[in-house]
Design a protein around this motif. Structure first.
Motif, PDB file in Angstrom:
ATOM      1  N   ALA A  64      60.705 102.798  39.786  1.00 56.48           N
ATOM      2  CA  ALA A  64      61.460 104.023  40.072  1.00 56.48           C
ATOM      3  C   ALA A  64      62.879 103.680  40.532  1.00 56.48           C
ATOM      4  O   ALA A  64      63.849 104.345  40.159  1.00 56.48           O
ATOM      5  CB  ALA A  64      60.741 104.858  41.128  1.00 56.48           C
ATOM      6  N   GLY A  65      63.000 102.614  41.332  1.00 52.51           N
ATOM      7  CA  GLY A  65      64.330 102.173  41.774  1.00 52.51           C
ATOM      8  C   GLY A  65      65.202 101.735  40.605  1.00 52.51           C
ATOM      9  O   GLY A  65      66.394 102.059  40.551  1.00 52.51           O
ATOM     10  N   VAL A  66      64.610 101.031  39.656  1.00 52.70           N
ATOM     11  CA  VAL A  66      65.371 100.602  38.477  1.00 52.70           C
ATOM     12  C   VAL A  66      65.777 101.813  37.633  1.00 52.70           C
ATOM     13  O   VAL A  66      66.917 101.899  37.163  1.00 52.70           O
ATOM     14  CB  VAL A  66      64.550  99.584  37.651  1.00 52.70           C
ATOM     15  CG1 VAL A  66      65.187  99.341  36.286  1.00 52.70           C
ATOM     16  CG2 VAL A  66      64.420  98.272  38.418  1.00 52.70           C
ATOM     17  N   LEU A  67      64.859 102.759  37.453  1.00 51.35           N
ATOM     18  CA  LEU A  67      65.199 103.965  36.694  1.00 51.35           C
ATOM     19  C   LEU A  67      66.310 104.748  37.398  1.00 51.35           C
ATOM     20  O   LEU A  67      67.229 105.267  36.742  1.00 51.35           O
ATOM     21  CB  LEU A  67      63.965 104.843  36.495  1.00 51.35           C
ATOM     22  CG  LEU A  67      64.174 106.085  35.622  1.00 51.35           C
ATOM     23  CD1 LEU A  67      64.691 105.718  34.229  1.00 51.35           C
ATOM     24  CD2 LEU A  67      62.883 106.882  35.519  1.00 51.35           C
ATOM     25  N   LEU A  68      66.242 104.811  38.716  1.00 52.30           N
ATOM     26  CA  LEU A  68      67.312 105.465  39.478  1.00 52.30           C
ATOM     27  C   LEU A  68      68.643 104.738  39.267  1.00 52.30           C
ATOM     28  O   LEU A  68      69.692 105.365  39.096  1.00 52.30           O
ATOM     29  CB  LEU A  68      66.951 105.515  40.966  1.00 52.30           C
ATOM     30  CG  LEU A  68      67.988 106.146  41.887  1.00 52.30           C
ATOM     31  CD1 LEU A  68      68.195 107.613  41.530  1.00 52.30           C
ATOM     32  CD2 LEU A  68      67.550 106.000  43.341  1.00 52.30           C
ATOM     33  N   TRP A  69      68.593 103.416  39.273  1.00 47.85           N
ATOM     34  CA  TRP A  69      69.799 102.617  39.032  1.00 47.85           C
ATOM     35  C   TRP A  69      70.401 102.946  37.661  1.00 47.85           C
ATOM     36  O   TRP A  69      71.601 103.154  37.534  1.00 47.85           O
ATOM     37  CB  TRP A  69      69.471 101.134  39.140  1.00 47.85           C
ATOM     38  CG  TRP A  69      70.593 100.241  38.734  1.00 47.85           C
ATOM     39  CD1 TRP A  69      70.676  99.493  37.589  1.00 47.85           C
ATOM     40  CD2 TRP A  69      71.829 100.024  39.427  1.00 47.85           C
ATOM     41  NE1 TRP A  69      71.874  98.819  37.545  1.00 47.85           N
ATOM     42  CE2 TRP A  69      72.599  99.137  38.663  1.00 47.85           C
ATOM     43  CE3 TRP A  69      72.341 100.505  40.625  1.00 47.85           C
ATOM     44  CZ2 TRP A  69      73.858  98.703  39.060  1.00 47.85           C
ATOM     45  CZ3 TRP A  69      73.600 100.074  41.011  1.00 47.85           C
ATOM     46  CH2 TRP A  69      74.338  99.190  40.241  1.00 47.85           C
ATOM     47  N   PHE A  70      69.569 102.989  36.636  1.00 47.45           N
ATOM     48  CA  PHE A  70      70.053 103.358  35.299  1.00 47.45           C
ATOM     49  C   PHE A  70      70.660 104.761  35.314  1.00 47.45           C
ATOM     50  O   PHE A  70      71.715 104.999  34.728  1.00 47.45           O
ATOM     51  CB  PHE A  70      68.917 103.324  34.268  1.00 47.45           C
ATOM     52  CG  PHE A  70      68.640 101.962  33.707  1.00 47.45           C
ATOM     53  CD1 PHE A  70      69.618 101.268  33.010  1.00 47.45           C
ATOM     54  CD2 PHE A  70      67.400 101.379  33.855  1.00 47.45           C
ATOM     55  CE1 PHE A  70      69.362 100.014  32.484  1.00 47.45           C
ATOM     56  CE2 PHE A  70      67.128 100.129  33.330  1.00 47.45           C
ATOM     57  CZ  PHE A  70      68.112  99.443  32.645  1.00 47.45           C
ATOM     58  N   THR A  71      69.987 105.681  35.971  1.00 52.47           N
ATOM     59  CA  THR A  71      70.480 107.062  36.018  1.00 52.47           C
ATOM     60  C   THR A  71      71.850 107.137  36.678  1.00 52.47           C
ATOM     61  O   THR A  71      72.763 107.799  36.178  1.00 52.47           O
ATOM     62  CB  THR A  71      69.472 107.957  36.774  1.00 52.47           C
ATOM     63  OG1 THR A  71      68.206 107.871  36.120  1.00 52.47           O
ATOM     64  CG2 THR A  71      69.936 109.400  36.808  1.00 52.47           C
ATOM     65  N   VAL A  72      72.008 106.436  37.789  1.00 50.79           N
ATOM     66  CA  VAL A  72      73.289 106.458  38.501  1.00 50.79           C
ATOM     67  C   VAL A  72      74.384 105.789  37.676  1.00 50.79           C
ATOM     68  O   VAL A  72      75.463 106.344  37.495  1.00 50.79           O
ATOM     69  CB  VAL A  72      73.148 105.797  39.894  1.00 50.79           C
ATOM     70  CG1 VAL A  72      74.507 105.542  40.523  1.00 50.79           C
ATOM     71  CG2 VAL A  72      72.300 106.673  40.802  1.00 50.79           C
ATOM     72  N   THR A  73      74.105 104.586  37.164  1.00 47.38           N
ATOM     73  CA  THR A  73      75.160 103.830  36.482  1.00 47.38           C
ATOM     74  C   THR A  73      75.457 104.336  35.079  1.00 47.38           C
ATOM     75  O   THR A  73      76.595 104.253  34.624  1.00 47.38           O
ATOM     76  CB  THR A  73      74.822 102.333  36.418  1.00 47.38           C
ATOM     77  OG1 THR A  73      73.568 102.152  35.762  1.00 47.38           O
ATOM     78  CG2 THR A  73      74.785 101.731  37.807  1.00 47.38           C
ATOM     79  N   TRP A  74      74.462 104.876  34.384  1.00 50.48           N
ATOM     80  CA  TRP A  74      74.674 105.303  32.995  1.00 50.48           C
ATOM     81  C   TRP A  74      75.013 106.785  32.880  1.00 50.48           C
ATOM     82  O   TRP A  74      75.621 107.188  31.897  1.00 50.48           O
ATOM     83  CB  TRP A  74      73.439 105.007  32.148  1.00 50.48           C
ATOM     84  CG  TRP A  74      73.217 103.553  31.869  1.00 50.48           C
ATOM     85  CD1 TRP A  74      73.691 102.486  32.582  1.00 50.48           C
ATOM     86  CD2 TRP A  74      72.454 102.996  30.814  1.00 50.48           C
ATOM     87  NE1 TRP A  74      73.257 101.319  32.035  1.00 50.48           N
ATOM     88  CE2 TRP A  74      72.483 101.600  30.941  1.00 50.48           C
ATOM     89  CE3 TRP A  74      71.722 103.553  29.769  1.00 50.48           C
ATOM     90  CZ2 TRP A  74      71.836 100.749  30.059  1.00 50.48           C
ATOM     91  CZ3 TRP A  74      71.059 102.699  28.899  1.00 50.48           C
ATOM     92  CH2 TRP A  74      71.119 101.312  29.040  1.00 50.48           C
ATOM     93  N   LEU A  75      74.599 107.611  33.851  1.00 47.44           N
ATOM     94  CA  LEU A  75      74.832 109.052  33.742  1.00 47.44           C
ATOM     95  C   LEU A  75      75.712 109.612  34.852  1.00 47.44           C
ATOM     96  O   LEU A  75      76.689 110.302  34.577  1.00 47.44           O
ATOM     97  CB  LEU A  75      73.485 109.796  33.723  1.00 47.44           C
ATOM     98  CG  LEU A  75      72.556 109.488  32.568  1.00 47.44           C
ATOM     99  CD1 LEU A  75      71.212 110.176  32.763  1.00 47.44           C
ATOM    100  CD2 LEU A  75      73.171 109.889  31.252  1.00 47.44           C
TER     101      LEU A  75
END
Length: 197
Positions: free
Chosen positions: A148-159
């Motif tokens: 979940a932390g990695v998905l959050l990281w992707f969400t923050v950095t990519w979106l």
């Protein structure tokens, strides 16, 4: 060479809304080139991940995985196939449209395909990471939290970050636009006064 649509300085008025001096065809060529660069970077990662995911099913330990992990694996493989397909599709699309003077249409469709690939790629990575961490740590809770932390990281950095940059740029442009209007009015915009009052 004679210039059409010349302004008072005698230069051709070809400025696009982003301030570049280019024709619509030159802009389409530039945008397409930039899109291909984006695809090259993301496509390589998607293909490597997808290749790895395919090989997992042929490992001896795969048969011993619980049903949840097998289903998670299937989801990761399907997402990886979608990501890879979406990121490769603009090249195939270009092959069919090349030389037909349809680059704006190509760019429109390719942008949507690349966006699809860039949404499914982090989902693929997160699903694969969850599967790996469930197996490696033996703790589903730890695996879920880290994934979940990695998905959050992707969400923050990519979106989220790109949206913040766009909003700040738009606010700056609006502020600069107000400043230009105020300067042309002789500062009346700052006080809220209107001409003729």
């Amino acid at each position: 060479m004679a210039h059409n649509d010349s302004d008072s300085t005698g230069t051709k008025d070809r400025r696009t809304k982003d301030g570049r001096d280019e024709t619509p065809q030159e802009r389409a060529d530039r945008v397409w080139s930039e899109m291909l660069q984006e695809v090259r970077v993301s496509q390589t990662g998607a293909q490597i991940l997808f290749g790895f995911l395919i090989s997992v099913a042929f490992m001896p330990r795969f048969a011993a995985l619980p049903d949840f992990d097998k289903n998670l694996y299937v989801a990761a493989v399907v997402l990886g196939a979608i990501a890879t397909g979406a990121l490769v599709a603009p090249v195939a699309f270009h092959r069919f449209l090349a030389g037909r003077d349809m680059k704006p249409e190509l760019i429109h469709v390719a942008a949507r395909l690349i966006s699809t690939g860039l949404v499914t790629l982090p989902l693929t990575i997160t699903a694969a990471l969850l599967l790996l961490l469930r197996t490696a740590t033996g703790s589903p809770a730890v695996a879920w939290v880290l994934s979940a932390g990695v998905l959050l990281w992707f969400t923050v950095t990519w979106l989220v970050l790109p949206q913040l940059v766009l909003r700040r740029a738009a606010a700056r442009q609006r502020a600069e636009g107000r400043g230009d209007v105020e300067a042309s009015r002789g500062g009346q915009g700052r006080t809220g006064g209107r001409p003729g009052r």
